[in-house]
Design a protein around this motif. Structure first.
Motif, PDB file in Angstrom:
ATOM      1  N   LYS A   1       0.828  -1.206   0.000  1.00 26.70           N
ATOM      2  CA  LYS A   1       0.000   0.000   0.000  1.00 26.70           C
ATOM      3  C   LYS A   1       0.867   1.261   0.000  1.00 26.70           C
ATOM      4  CE  LYS A   1      -3.871   2.386   0.594  1.00 26.70           C
ATOM      5  NZ  LYS A   1      -4.864   2.540  -0.471  1.00 26.70           N
ATOM      6  N   ASP A   2       1.987   1.220   0.725  1.00 26.46           N
ATOM      7  CA  ASP A   2       2.869   2.383   0.796  1.00 26.46           C
ATOM      8  C   ASP A   2       3.554   2.669  -0.534  1.00 26.46           C
ATOM      9  OD1 ASP A   2       2.259   2.757   3.463  1.00 26.46           O
ATOM     10  OD2 ASP A   2       4.003   1.664   4.213  1.00 26.46           O
ATOM     11  N   LEU A   3       3.566   1.699  -1.440  1.00 25.71           N
ATOM     12  CA  LEU A   3       4.217   1.877  -2.739  1.00 25.71           C
ATOM     13  C   LEU A   3       3.205   2.181  -3.842  1.00 25.71           C
ATOM     14  CD1 LEU A   3       7.213   1.624  -3.716  1.00 25.71           C
ATOM     15  CD2 LEU A   3       6.678  -0.703  -4.436  1.00 25.71           C
ATOM     16  N   GLU A   4       1.947   2.376  -3.476  1.00 23.00           N
ATOM     17  CA  GLU A   4       0.894   2.524  -4.482  1.00 23.00           C
ATOM     18  C   GLU A   4       1.135   3.702  -5.420  1.00 23.00           C
ATOM     19  OE1 GLU A   4      -3.889   3.445  -4.734  1.00 23.00           O
ATOM     20  OE2 GLU A   4      -3.158   2.077  -3.192  1.00 23.00           O
ATOM     21  N   ALA A   5       1.479   4.847  -4.880  1.00 23.10           N
ATOM     22  CA  ALA A   5       1.624   6.044  -5.732  1.00 23.10           C
ATOM     23  C   ALA A   5       2.663   5.847  -6.832  1.00 23.10           C
ATOM     24  CB  ALA A   5       1.951   7.257  -4.870  1.00 23.10           C
ATOM     25  N   PRO A   6       3.888   5.407  -6.529  1.00 22.14           N
ATOM     26  CA  PRO A   6       4.844   5.208  -7.629  1.00 22.14           C
ATOM     27  C   PRO A   6       4.464   4.062  -8.559  1.00 22.14           C
ATOM     28  CG  PRO A   6       5.827   4.589  -5.519  1.00 22.14           C
ATOM     29  CD  PRO A   6       4.553   5.290  -5.212  1.00 22.14           C
ATOM     30  N   LEU A   7       3.801   3.026  -8.060  1.00 22.85           N
ATOM     31  CA  LEU A   7       3.339   1.947  -8.937  1.00 22.85           C
ATOM     32  C   LEU A   7       2.328   2.477  -9.955  1.00 22.85           C
ATOM     33  CD1 LEU A   7       2.859  -0.996  -6.403  1.00 22.85           C
ATOM     34  CD2 LEU A   7       4.497  -0.957  -8.286  1.00 22.85           C
ATOM     35  N   VAL A   8       1.380   3.265  -9.473  1.00 17.71           N
ATOM     36  CA  VAL A   8       0.347   3.825 -10.352  1.00 17.71           C
ATOM     37  C   VAL A   8       0.952   4.821 -11.328  1.00 17.71           C
ATOM     38  CG1 VAL A   8      -1.733   5.257 -10.399  1.00 17.71           C
ATOM     39  CG2 VAL A   8      -1.527   3.410  -8.722  1.00 17.71           C
ATOM     40  N   GLU A   9       1.880   5.637 -10.848  1.00 16.10           N
ATOM     41  CA  GLU A   9       2.508   6.645 -11.711  1.00 16.10           C
ATOM     42  C   GLU A   9       3.295   5.986 -12.838  1.00 16.10           C
ATOM     43  OE1 GLU A   9       5.726  10.327 -11.372  1.00 16.10           O
ATOM     44  OE2 GLU A   9       4.936   9.368  -9.570  1.00 16.10           O
ATOM     45  N   ALA A  10       4.062   4.949 -12.515  1.00 18.10           N
ATOM     46  CA  ALA A  10       4.840   4.253 -13.552  1.00 18.10           C
ATOM     47  C   ALA A  10       3.923   3.545 -14.538  1.00 18.10           C
ATOM     48  CB  ALA A  10       5.783   3.251 -12.894  1.00 18.10           C
ATOM     49  N   ALA A  11       2.812   2.988 -14.046  1.00 16.00           N
ATOM     50  CA  ALA A  11       1.852   2.333 -14.933  1.00 16.00           C
ATOM     51  C   ALA A  11       1.224   3.341 -15.887  1.00 16.00           C
ATOM     52  CB  ALA A  11       0.771   1.635 -14.104  1.00 16.00           C
ATOM     53  N   ARG A  12       0.866   4.495 -15.355  1.00 11.04           N
ATOM     54  CA  ARG A  12       0.250   5.530 -16.197  1.00 11.04           C
ATOM     55  C   ARG A  12       1.223   5.992 -17.276  1.00 11.04           C
ATOM     56  NH1 ARG A  12      -1.062   8.908 -12.350  1.00 11.04           N
ATOM     57  NH2 ARG A  12      -3.071   7.899 -11.995  1.00 11.04           N
ATOM     58  N   ALA A  13       2.494   6.129 -16.903  1.00  9.82           N
ATOM     59  CA  ALA A  13       3.501   6.538 -17.894  1.00  9.82           C
ATOM     60  C   ALA A  13       3.653   5.496 -19.002  1.00  9.82           C
ATOM     61  CB  ALA A  13       4.838   6.771 -17.204  1.00  9.82           C
ATOM     62  N   ALA A  14       3.344   4.234 -18.666  1.00 13.11           N
ATOM     63  CA  ALA A  14       3.418   3.157 -19.659  1.00 13.11           C
ATOM     64  C   ALA A  14       2.104   2.981 -20.415  1.00 13.11           C
ATOM     65  CB  ALA A  14       3.794   1.844 -18.975  1.00 13.11           C
ATOM     66  N   GLY A  15       1.122   3.857 -20.143  1.00  8.97           N
ATOM     67  CA  GLY A  15      -0.155   3.794 -20.841  1.00  8.97           C
ATOM     68  C   GLY A  15      -1.120   2.778 -20.279  1.00  8.97           C
ATOM     69  N   VAL A  16      -0.953   2.404 -19.011  1.00 10.97           N
ATOM     70  CA  VAL A  16      -1.832   1.414 -18.383  1.00 10.97           C
ATOM     71  C   VAL A  16      -2.536   2.059 -17.188  1.00 10.97           C
ATOM     72  CG1 VAL A  16      -1.984  -0.820 -17.219  1.00 10.97           C
ATOM     73  CG2 VAL A  16      -0.313  -0.481 -19.061  1.00 10.97           C
ATOM     74  N   GLU A  17      -3.864   1.986 -17.200  1.00  7.55           N
ATOM     75  CA  GLU A  17      -4.623   2.432 -16.036  1.00  7.55           C
ATOM     76  C   GLU A  17      -4.635   1.287 -15.024  1.00  7.55           C
ATOM     77  OE1 GLU A  17      -9.163   3.659 -14.683  1.00  7.55           O
ATOM     78  OE2 GLU A  17      -8.674   3.443 -16.815  1.00  7.55           O
TER      79      GLU A  17
ATOM     80  N   ARG B   1      -2.315  -9.947 -21.624  1.00  4.25           N
ATOM     81  CA  ARG B   1      -0.863 -10.075 -21.729  1.00  4.25           C
ATOM     82  C   ARG B   1      -0.196  -8.747 -22.132  1.00  4.25           C
ATOM     83  NH1 ARG B   1       3.269 -14.021 -20.919  1.00  4.25           N
ATOM     84  NH2 ARG B   1       1.765 -15.629 -21.494  1.00  4.25           N
ATOM     85  N   GLU B   2      -0.799  -8.012 -23.053  1.00 10.61           N
ATOM     86  CA  GLU B   2      -0.155  -6.807 -23.572  1.00 10.61           C
ATOM     87  C   GLU B   2       0.030  -5.743 -22.480  1.00 10.61           C
ATOM     88  OE1 GLU B   2       0.452  -2.939 -25.228  1.00 10.61           O
ATOM     89  OE2 GLU B   2      -1.459  -3.587 -24.350  1.00 10.61           O
ATOM     90  N   PRO B   3      -1.023  -5.362 -21.711  1.00 11.00           N
ATOM     91  CA  PRO B   3      -0.772  -4.402 -20.629  1.00 11.00           C
ATOM     92  C   PRO B   3       0.123  -4.976 -19.530  1.00 11.00           C
ATOM     93  CG  PRO B   3      -3.056  -5.157 -20.594  1.00 11.00           C
ATOM     94  CD  PRO B   3      -2.465  -5.622 -21.878  1.00 11.00           C
TER      95      PRO B   3
ATOM     96  N   LEU C   1       3.483  -3.211 -18.038  1.00 11.01           N
ATOM     97  CA  LEU C   1       3.699  -2.985 -16.604  1.00 11.01           C
ATOM     98  C   LEU C   1       5.038  -3.575 -16.157  1.00 11.01           C
ATOM     99  CD1 LEU C   1       0.209  -3.656 -14.958  1.00 11.01           C
ATOM    100  CD2 LEU C   1       1.407  -1.481 -15.154  1.00 11.01           C
ATOM    101  N   VAL C   2       5.317  -4.789 -16.574  1.00  6.28           N
ATOM    102  CA  VAL C   2       6.580  -5.430 -16.204  1.00  6.28           C
ATOM    103  C   VAL C   2       7.764  -4.585 -16.672  1.00  6.28           C
ATOM    104  CG1 VAL C   2       8.076  -7.419 -16.638  1.00  6.28           C
ATOM    105  CG2 VAL C   2       5.661  -7.777 -16.086  1.00  6.28           C
ATOM    106  N   ALA C   3       7.700  -4.116 -17.914  1.00  5.43           N
ATOM    107  CA  ALA C   3       8.785  -3.295 -18.451  1.00  5.43           C
ATOM    108  C   ALA C   3       8.952  -2.006 -17.651  1.00  5.43           C
ATOM    109  CB  ALA C   3       8.521  -2.978 -19.919  1.00  5.43           C
ATOM    110  N   ALA C   4       7.835  -1.386 -17.274  1.00  7.37           N
ATOM    111  CA  ALA C   4       7.900  -0.127 -16.528  1.00  7.37           C
ATOM    112  C   ALA C   4       8.464  -0.348 -15.122  1.00  7.37           C
ATOM    113  CB  ALA C   4       6.524   0.507 -16.454  1.00  7.37           C
ATOM    114  N   TRP C   5       7.971  -1.393 -14.443  1.00 11.77           N
ATOM    115  CA  TRP C   5       8.362  -1.616 -13.052  1.00 11.77           C
ATOM    116  C   TRP C   5       9.756  -2.237 -12.911  1.00 11.77           C
ATOM    117  CZ3 TRP C   5       2.937  -3.894 -11.574  1.00 11.77           C
ATOM    118  CH2 TRP C   5       2.022  -2.833 -11.445  1.00 11.77           C
ATOM    119  N   LYS C   6      10.235  -2.872 -13.973  1.00 14.54           N
ATOM    120  CA  LYS C   6      11.605  -3.395 -13.943  1.00 14.54           C
ATOM    121  C   LYS C   6      12.589  -2.416 -14.594  1.00 14.54           C
ATOM    122  CE  LYS C   6      12.393  -7.820 -14.515  1.00 14.54           C
ATOM    123  NZ  LYS C   6      12.418  -9.210 -15.018  1.00 14.54           N
ATOM    124  N   GLY C   7      12.073  -1.308 -15.099  1.00 18.71           N
ATOM    125  CA  GLY C   7      12.916  -0.303 -15.734  1.00 18.71           C
ATOM    126  C   GLY C   7      13.821   0.387 -14.726  1.00 18.71           C
ATOM    127  N   ALA C   8      14.914   0.925 -15.215  1.00 22.91           N
ATOM    128  CA  ALA C   8      15.923   1.522 -14.340  1.00 22.91           C
ATOM    129  C   ALA C   8      15.360   2.685 -13.522  1.00 22.91           C
ATOM    130  CB  ALA C   8      17.110   1.987 -15.168  1.00 22.91           C
TER     131      ALA C   8
END
Length: 529
Positions: free
Chosen positions: A53-69, A269-271, A275-282
Motif C-alpha cells: 500500500k505504501d508503494l501505491e503512488a509510484p506503482l500507479v505513476e509508472a503504470a500511467r507513464a506506460a499507458g496502463v490504467e 498479456r499486452e498491458p 507494466l513489467v517493463a515499466a516496473w523493472k525499468g531503471a
C-alpha cells in the motif's frame, strides 16, 4: 494482545471524544471487494500484498507513464489465493512470495515476473544485539530460540496464518532446524525448538505494517521484530537512535519476499508486459525502490546504500501444499502461544434484525469451520487451548460467558459458542464503557493468572454510549493505562472517533464493519489475537 505495557490515555483524549471529533486511522489491509475486469479497455486490476500500500503512488505513476490504467486492491497471501479461487476477477496478483500461490491457485498463472524483493529479517535493538553477541556474529535459529526461551529476547511477529512475514519465518525456522527446504515434511519439524522460539513472541499482528506501527507507539514493549527489512529500515527513520532495529539474518537461512507479478488472464498479456517493463525499468527500480528500501532485480540498478550487502543463506517454502497446511494447522493448535479473546458485544435495541443476525453468523463461523472450508477460514476458527469470553451488553452488562476450547472438548466448545450466539436478543440502551471496564478488568486478571497468553478485546457496537460509565469516568478508572488492547469494529451509527481513540489509546486497531460482511471482519481480527 497481552504482555505489552499498558498504554496511557493522551491528555484530554476521551473528553475530545465527547465533543464528537471525527477521524479514522489508516488501514493496513483493505479488503473491499475488487472491481471486475470485464474488457481489454478496462483498468488493469491487481490484487497485491497489503504491505505494498505504501508503494501505491509510484506503482500507479509508472503504470500511467506506460499507458496502463492500474487499479490495486490489497489482501494477505492466503486471502489473495482464496479470493481468486472463489471467482473474484483480477488480471494479475502481486503477492509478497509466489511459492504459496503457485501451489494453491486452482488455475495456474499464465506468466510470472519477479519485480523486486525484500529479505525478511529479525530486527533487534542494537544494545540487545550487542549483549547477545549478535552484532559480531549472526545467530542461528537455535540460538534465537534459546534466547527467547530464557527470556533474553522478546519479539513481535505477525500471525503465520495471516501474514507472509510470520509464515515465512515459521517455515524458515522449521526448514533450518530440520536441515531441509523443499522436501520438508511435518514430521521433520523440531517441535521443541520451534515452541521455544515462539515462547519469546510477545506481540502478534495480522499485518507487517501494523506490527511496525505498534513498535513505533511503544518501543519498550519488545526487543526485536520479525519483519521485512524494508519495513524495518523505513521504521528506523522514524525512531530515536536507542530504539532503532539492527537487521539480523540468521546464518542458517531466511526466506525472502520475491514479489512476482503473476498474470491470470492471457487476454491481458499486452498491458501486463508494459507494466513489467515499466516496473523493472531503471527509473522505477532506482528511484521508487530505493526510497522504500526494496531490492531491485534490474542488474543496472544498485540497491539503497542502507541495505546490508552481506550474503545470506536463502531457504524456500515447502513444495507440497499438504505440508504447508499441516504445519500451519499444528502451529495454530499446538505451537503458538494460546490466546484469550474477549468479545464485547452490543445487544441494544438498534441491533435487532439483520445486524444481530450478522453478529450471530460471524461468531458461528469462528466456532469451527465446516469440512472443505478455505484454509484461512479454518485457521481463523477458534483453536485448541483458546479461551473465548462473551460480554454482551445493552443498558446493563451481562455476566461474562466463558467458552474454553480445551483439547479434549473442542466439539462441545463449538456447540456452546453456537448456542450462545443463537440465544442473543437485542433490547435496551448502550453501556459501552461499562462493558469495556468489565472486559479490561477481566483481561488484567487473565494476564495475572496466566501470563503466557495473548489477551485482546474486540468491541462491536452500532450506537452511542447512553448508559453506565461515561468516557471521562472510564478514563479516570484507567488513568494508569489499559490492561489489554482493544480492537473496535466501526458498525452502524457507532461513533467512529470514539472507536479510533479507543484503538489508539490501547494500542489496538479499528476495523470497518460498515462496508464488509461482518464475518469477514471477525476473520481479519483473528490475525491479531
Amino acid at each position: 494482545m497481552s504482555l505489552a505495557p499498558a498504554r496511557r490515555f493522551a491528555l484530554g483524549a476521551l473528553l475530545a471524544l465527547a465533543l464528537g471529533l471525527a477521524g479514522c486511522g489508516r488501514e493496513e489491509t483493505p479488503t473491499a471487494a475488487a472491481p471486475q475486469a470485464t474488457a481489454p479497455s478496462a483498468a488493469f486490476t491487481v490484487l497485491a500484498g497489503s504491505e505494498l500500500k505504501d508503494l501505491e503512488a509510484p506503482l500507479v505513476e509508472a503504470a500511467r507513464a506506460a499507458g496502463v490504467e492500474l487499479q490495486l486492491s490489497y489482501a494477505g497471501t492466503l486471502d489473495i489465493v482464496e479470493r481468486v479461487n472463489a471467482g473474484e476477477r483480477f488480471d494479475a496478483i502481486l503477492p509478497p512470495n509466489g511459492a504459496y500461490p503457485a501451489l494453491a491457485l486452482a488455475k495456474p498463472a499464465v506468466a510470472r515476473e519477479k519485480l523486486f524483493y525484500s529479505r525478511i529479517a529479525l530486527g533487534v535493538k542494537a544494545a540487545k544485539a550487542a549483549r547477545l553477541g549478535w552484532d559480531k556474529r549472526a545467530p542461528g535459529w537455535a540460538d534465537i530460540a534459546r534466547a527467547a526461551s530464557t527470556g533474553q529476547l522478546r519479539y513481535g511477529m505477525t500471525n503465520a496464518t495471516s501474514s507472509n512475514t510470520g509464515m515465512s519465518a515459521l517455515f524458515a525456522v522449521a526448514s533450518a532446524l530440520a536441515g531441509k527446504t523443499e522436501d520438508l515434511t511435518a514430521q521433520d519439524v523440531d517441535e521443541k525448538t520451534l515452541k521455544a522460539f515462539l515462547s519469546g513472541q510477545k506481540l502478534t499482528a495480522g499485518s507487517s505494517g501494523w506490527l511496525a506501527d505498534a513498535y513505533l507507539a511503544d518501543p519498550a514493549a519488545i526487543d526485536a521484530m520479525v519483519n521485512y527489512e524494508a519495513v524495518i529500515l523505513r521504521l528506523n527513520e522514524r525512531l530515536p537512535a536507542a530504539d532503532r532495529l539492527l537487521p539480523i539474518y540468521p546464518r542458517d537461512g531466511m526466506i525472502s519476499a520475491d514479489y512476482p507479478l503473476m498474470l491470470l488472464d492471457e487476454a491481458r498479456r499486452e498491458p501486463y508486459n508494459r507494466l513489467v517493463a515499466a516496473w523493472k525499468g531503471a527509473a522505477f527500480q532506482r528511484d521508487a525502490l530505493s526510497a522504500a528500501f526494496l531490492r531491485p532485480v534490474n542488474p543496472e540498478v544498485q540497491a539503497a546504500s542502507a541495505l546490508p550487502t552481506a550474503a545470506v543463506s536463502e531457504l524456500s517454502f515447502p513444495n507440497r501444499l499438504e505440508v504447508i497446511d499441516a504445519v500451519l494447522g499444528t502451529y495454530q493448535a499446538r505451537w503458538r502461544k494460546p490466546s484469550t479473546s474477549i468479545f464485547v458485544l452490543d445487544l441494544s435495541g438498534s441491533m435487532q434484525g439483520q445486524r444481530l443476525e450478522a453478529m450471530r453468523e460471524a461468531l458461528k463461523r469462528l466456532s469451527g469451520a465446516e469440512a472443505g472450508a478455505a484454509a484461512s477460514v479454518r485457521y481463523s476458527a477458534f483453536q485448541s487451548r483458546e479461551r473465548v469470553v462473551l460480554i454482551p451488553f445493552a443498558t446493563r452488562v451481562s455476566e461474562p460467558v466463558w467458552v474454553r476450547f480445551e483439547p479434549e472438548r473442542i466439539g462441545a466448545a463449538r456447540e456452546e459458542l453456537r448456542r450462545q450466539a443463537d440465544a442473543m436478543k437485542a433490547d435496551g440502551g448502550t453501556a459501552i464503557y461499562s462493558a469495556l471496564a468489565v472486559a479490561e478488568d477481566l483481561a488484567r486478571e487473565e494476564q495475572r493468572s496466566d501470563p503466557d497468553r495473548f489477551v485482546s478485546i474486540v468491541l462491536l457496537t452500532d450506537g452511542q454510549n447512553n448508559a453506565g460509565l461515561n468516557p471521562e469516568e472510564f478514563q479516570a478508572r484507567y488513568a494508569n493505562g489499559l490492561p489489554a488492547r482493544i480492537f473496535p469494529i466501526l458498525f452502524g451509527e457507532g461513533n467512529a472517533a470514539e472507536m479510533h481513540q479507543l484503538a489508539k489509546s490501547s494500542g489496538g486497531r479499528e476495523f470497518d464493519g460498515r462496508r464488509l460482511v461482518l464475518a469477514q471482519v471477525f476473520k481479519e481480527i483473528r490475525g491479531y489475537q
